[in-house]
Design a protein around this motif. Sequence first.
Motif, PDB file in Angstrom:
ATOM      1  N   VAL A  73       2.371  43.825  48.807  1.00 26.44           N
ATOM      2  CA  VAL A  73       1.906  45.213  48.772  1.00 26.44           C
ATOM      3  C   VAL A  73       0.675  45.255  47.875  1.00 26.44           C
ATOM      4  O   VAL A  73       0.180  44.218  47.420  1.00 26.44           O
ATOM      5  CB  VAL A  73       3.014  46.156  48.249  1.00 26.44           C
ATOM      6  N   ARG A  74       0.209  46.456  47.588  1.00 26.09           N
ATOM      7  CA  ARG A  74      -0.961  46.646  46.741  1.00 26.09           C
ATOM      8  C   ARG A  74      -0.609  47.542  45.565  1.00 26.09           C
ATOM      9  O   ARG A  74       0.285  48.387  45.646  1.00 26.09           O
ATOM     10  CB  ARG A  74      -2.103  47.283  47.545  1.00 26.09           C
ATOM     11  N   GLY A  75      -1.301  47.315  44.456  1.00 26.60           N
ATOM     12  CA  GLY A  75      -1.104  48.185  43.313  1.00 26.60           C
ATOM     13  C   GLY A  75      -1.412  49.631  43.663  1.00 26.60           C
ATOM     14  O   GLY A  75      -2.441  49.920  44.276  1.00 26.60           O
ATOM     15  N   GLY A  76      -0.527  50.547  43.284  1.00 25.32           N
ATOM     16  CA  GLY A  76      -0.669  51.953  43.620  1.00 25.32           C
ATOM     17  C   GLY A  76       0.116  52.369  44.841  1.00 25.32           C
ATOM     18  O   GLY A  76       0.201  53.570  45.133  1.00 25.32           O
ATOM     19  N   ASP A  77       0.718  51.411  45.580  1.00 24.91           N
ATOM     20  CA  ASP A  77       1.501  51.754  46.769  1.00 24.91           C
ATOM     21  C   ASP A  77       2.814  52.420  46.372  1.00 24.91           C
ATOM     22  O   ASP A  77       3.376  52.165  45.296  1.00 24.91           O
ATOM     23  CB  ASP A  77       1.806  50.500  47.592  1.00 24.91           C
ATOM     24  N   LEU A  78       3.299  53.269  47.267  1.00 25.65           N
ATOM     25  CA  LEU A  78       4.609  53.906  47.139  1.00 25.65           C
ATOM     26  C   LEU A  78       5.427  53.476  48.341  1.00 25.65           C
ATOM     27  O   LEU A  78       5.077  53.785  49.482  1.00 25.65           O
ATOM     28  CB  LEU A  78       4.471  55.431  47.096  1.00 25.65           C
ATOM     29  N   ILE A  79       6.498  52.730  48.100  1.00 30.78           N
ATOM     30  CA  ILE A  79       7.317  52.222  49.194  1.00 30.78           C
ATOM     31  C   ILE A  79       8.745  52.719  49.027  1.00 30.78           C
ATOM     32  O   ILE A  79       9.173  53.082  47.924  1.00 30.78           O
ATOM     33  CB  ILE A  79       7.290  50.678  49.259  1.00 30.78           C
ATOM     34  N   ALA A  80       9.463  52.746  50.140  1.00 32.39           N
ATOM     35  CA  ALA A  80      10.857  53.187  50.150  1.00 32.39           C
ATOM     36  C   ALA A  80      11.763  51.961  50.221  1.00 32.39           C
ATOM     37  O   ALA A  80      11.497  51.021  50.979  1.00 32.39           O
ATOM     38  CB  ALA A  80      11.119  54.106  51.336  1.00 32.39           C
ATOM     39  N   LEU A  81      12.816  51.984  49.430  1.00 26.86           N
ATOM     40  CA  LEU A  81      13.808  50.913  49.431  1.00 26.86           C
ATOM     41  C   LEU A  81      15.167  51.523  49.754  1.00 26.86           C
ATOM     42  O   LEU A  81      15.602  52.469  49.087  1.00 26.86           O
ATOM     43  CB  LEU A  81      13.863  50.220  48.067  1.00 26.86           C
ATOM     44  N   VAL A  82      15.842  51.009  50.768  1.00 27.35           N
ATOM     45  CA  VAL A  82      17.188  51.464  51.104  1.00 27.35           C
ATOM     46  C   VAL A  82      18.160  50.355  50.712  1.00 27.35           C
ATOM     47  O   VAL A  82      17.950  49.180  51.021  1.00 27.35           O
ATOM     48  CB  VAL A  82      17.324  51.807  52.601  1.00 27.35           C
ATOM     49  N   THR A  83      19.204  50.718  50.005  1.00 28.80           N
ATOM     50  CA  THR A  83      20.158  49.731  49.505  1.00 28.80           C
ATOM     51  C   THR A  83      21.462  50.421  49.151  1.00 28.80           C
ATOM     52  O   THR A  83      21.500  51.641  48.932  1.00 28.80           O
ATOM     53  CB  THR A  83      19.600  49.017  48.261  1.00 28.80           C
ATOM     54  N   ARG A  84      22.525  49.627  49.085  1.00 29.12           N
ATOM     55  CA  ARG A  84      23.820  50.109  48.612  1.00 29.12           C
ATOM     56  C   ARG A  84      24.209  49.451  47.290  1.00 29.12           C
ATOM     57  O   ARG A  84      25.315  49.651  46.798  1.00 29.12           O
ATOM     58  CB  ARG A  84      24.896  49.809  49.663  1.00 29.12           C
ATOM     59  N   GLU A  95       6.101  57.760  51.370  1.00 34.79           N
ATOM     60  CA  GLU A  95       6.169  56.306  51.278  1.00 34.79           C
ATOM     61  C   GLU A  95       5.454  55.673  52.468  1.00 34.79           C
ATOM     62  O   GLU A  95       5.487  56.198  53.584  1.00 34.79           O
ATOM     63  CB  GLU A  95       7.622  55.820  51.251  1.00 34.79           C
ATOM     64  N   SER A  96       4.821  54.538  52.215  1.00 34.32           N
ATOM     65  CA  SER A  96       4.050  53.882  53.275  1.00 34.32           C
ATOM     66  C   SER A  96       4.844  52.799  53.994  1.00 34.32           C
ATOM     67  O   SER A  96       4.634  52.564  55.182  1.00 34.32           O
ATOM     68  CB  SER A  96       2.775  53.263  52.684  1.00 34.32           C
ATOM     69  N   HIS A  97       5.751  52.118  53.287  1.00 33.83           N
ATOM     70  CA  HIS A  97       6.502  51.014  53.873  1.00 33.83           C
ATOM     71  C   HIS A  97       7.985  51.180  53.566  1.00 33.83           C
ATOM     72  O   HIS A  97       8.377  51.910  52.639  1.00 33.83           O
ATOM     73  CB  HIS A  97       6.022  49.659  53.326  1.00 33.83           C
ATOM     74  N   LEU A  98       8.785  50.479  54.347  1.00 32.09           N
ATOM     75  CA  LEU A  98      10.240  50.476  54.172  1.00 32.09           C
ATOM     76  C   LEU A  98      10.677  49.058  53.817  1.00 32.09           C
ATOM     77  O   LEU A  98      10.287  48.084  54.470  1.00 32.09           O
ATOM     78  CB  LEU A  98      10.946  50.927  55.450  1.00 32.09           C
ATOM     79  N   LEU A  99      11.492  48.954  52.786  1.00 32.80           N
ATOM     80  CA  LEU A  99      12.033  47.674  52.341  1.00 32.80           C
ATOM     81  C   LEU A  99      13.552  47.803  52.250  1.00 32.80           C
ATOM     82  O   LEU A  99      14.071  48.808  51.746  1.00 32.80           O
ATOM     83  CB  LEU A  99      11.451  47.292  50.974  1.00 32.80           C
ATOM     84  N   VAL A 100      14.256  46.803  52.749  1.00 35.68           N
ATOM     85  CA  VAL A 100      15.725  46.784  52.722  1.00 35.68           C
ATOM     86  C   VAL A 100      16.168  45.712  51.734  1.00 35.68           C
ATOM     87  O   VAL A 100      15.598  44.611  51.695  1.00 35.68           O
ATOM     88  CB  VAL A 100      16.305  46.500  54.123  1.00 35.68           C
ATOM     89  N   ALA A 101      17.166  46.031  50.920  1.00 35.66           N
ATOM     90  CA  ALA A 101      17.714  45.068  49.953  1.00 35.66           C
ATOM     91  C   ALA A 101      19.231  45.121  50.016  1.00 35.66           C
ATOM     92  O   ALA A 101      19.824  46.206  50.011  1.00 35.66           O
ATOM     93  CB  ALA A 101      17.237  45.378  48.539  1.00 35.66           C
ATOM     94  N   GLU A 102      19.852  43.955  50.077  1.00 36.30           N
ATOM     95  CA  GLU A 102      21.308  43.841  50.095  1.00 36.30           C
ATOM     96  C   GLU A 102      21.725  42.683  49.198  1.00 36.30           C
ATOM     97  O   GLU A 102      21.137  41.595  49.268  1.00 36.30           O
ATOM     98  CB  GLU A 102      21.827  43.596  51.525  1.00 36.30           C
ATOM     99  N   ASP A 103      22.726  42.929  48.356  1.00 33.06           N
ATOM    100  CA  ASP A 103      23.296  41.890  47.489  1.00 33.06           C
ATOM    101  C   ASP A 103      22.231  41.226  46.616  1.00 33.06           C
ATOM    102  O   ASP A 103      22.249  40.006  46.397  1.00 33.06           O
ATOM    103  CB  ASP A 103      24.015  40.820  48.321  1.00 33.06           C
ATOM    104  N   GLY A 104      21.285  42.011  46.128  1.00 33.62           N
ATOM    105  CA  GLY A 104      20.271  41.468  45.236  1.00 33.62           C
ATOM    106  C   GLY A 104      19.204  40.643  45.918  1.00 33.62           C
ATOM    107  O   GLY A 104      18.455  39.933  45.236  1.00 33.62           O
ATOM    108  N   ARG A 105      19.092  40.719  47.242  1.00 37.48           N
ATOM    109  CA  ARG A 105      18.077  39.963  47.986  1.00 37.48           C
ATOM    110  C   ARG A 105      17.288  40.914  48.876  1.00 37.48           C
ATOM    111  O   ARG A 105      17.852  41.845  49.464  1.00 37.48           O
ATOM    112  CB  ARG A 105      18.723  38.871  48.836  1.00 37.48           C
TER     113      ARG A 105
END
Length: 547
Positions: free
Chosen positions: A390-401, A486-496
């Motif tokens: 990504v780039r400095g200043g970006d706002l991204i969305a992270l979905v996680t449990r 948010e510009s991008h979507l990132l998924v995280a599960e179990d710390g990865r």
Amino acid sequence: MATEASPGRRGRLRDAVERGLAYCRSALRGGVNYANNIAWVIARGLDGRRLRAAVGVACGQLSLGAQAGALLLLYWYADQAQADAVVSLGPLGLEWRAREDFRLLACVVAASGLGFVAAGGFLHGAQRVFIRIGEEEMARRLREMVRYARRLPDPRAGAASRILLDGGLTAVTQGCRYVGQSLVTILGAVTPVIGGVVAGVALLVIDPVLTGMLLVVAAFWCLLLYPLMMRQVAIFDRMARGKRAFKEESQALLRSGPATRTPETLNGAVEFARAMIGRRRVMNDISLVLQTGTAVCATVAALYLAARIIDGNDDWPKFILYLGALRVALTGGSTAPRAFGTVSRYYPRLVVCIQFLQSAARMDEEPSGRVRGGEAVVLGSPADGREVQVRGGDLIALVTRGAADVVQAAFLQARAPASGRPLVAGWVGQDEVGGDVRADACIHLVDAGALASREPAVACRRLDSLPSGVTVLVHREAAGVGTYGESHLLVAEDGRLGAFVRLGTVESGAALEAFSAGSERAIGAGPAGPSPGIDAPGAYDEQEEDE
């Protein structure tokens, strides 16, 4: 045939030699690590307390001096009585015959007794000083642990982050406790060991032949202690296996539902109990070996000196002096292996604490990377090996449990390609958005739930006011993704880290749909496993006592 078999014998001999050398290298490496860790405990424990430790050691030396004075007084009286000398106190005008006057004997015994009482008092004072130092050291390490834990996970402290994520703070807390107890044990052993060395030198001067015989006996007895010390260290592995087996068996029984008949035996419970009580059994064996060795040395010395006295080659004053010095030497000689055994029993927990604190200290020693607007940032690498850039200043969305620390651990591989330095991820609390944030963080984690009560425009302005870096808006539900631009979507599960796609695309819709489906399955599955009492961290953590 003998010629054909000789290469095989040479090969087996070579393998045996290589195994022996490998064992020696491993033992040497383990000994060096052991010495370094114990030196770390002592150095950190005495930091800022050297004067008080010196006072405690001085009290211990006064205790040894009082014991020596009491023994020399008894030796002097025995020598005077054997010579039937007349003891004169000139200023008082008193003269006593050493062999006949009971008043002189009473005074000598009383003065010697006061010397031994004073020795006990000085030793008690030294122990009080050492216990206070250990108490303060334990409290300092606990405070240090909590201070570091609030900033973890951190890419600069990889070992500390893994310890925190794998076992929580239970093992580190126990390690901090054992740091204080080990420090008290080591400092408390200084006085007896010094006294034992001085008494050993005195024994060599008094009777070199007898002292040499006793050194041979003591060396043989020390060989008997080595396997017991190794058993004490290995008992921790048995405890871990027994605890794991008992937990698995009890979980299986609880999952099977209500039952009217309880199994007669649980193999895991038997193994767990044997390992727990095994510590006491080993300490009992060590005490038996030490006490038997002390008794053997004292018996050999008494028989040897008594035989020489009967033959007319020695006298009773030497008998008294030698046995008194031997008592001090044996006390010091038995204190060292006892202290080693006690610290070795704590050592596996000490290592966890030391590794955690040494690794976490790098957060204060190594600067983290900084990111300017538009500068490239690597957040990590998902399982497919592609870097999330990504780039400095970006706002991204992270979905996680995942929990907060697990989410933060997903960014342990974040770095700034321009400088190569690691980038720190830190949470921004609800009241801190737009205000104070973690100073060394360049990846700002914001809980989307903290912004739900605000208008989107107000929330966006506050997000824009965060320091330079990458802002990650953490969503627990897919419904609110994209609300704050948010510009991008990132998924995280179990710390990865997982999928990374641009919002508004078919791929992002599929990722959100898969995340929602996974959340519904997790809710429908309900709580898994037995009651929290079985799974609670530290539910069966052993409680050591300082013996």
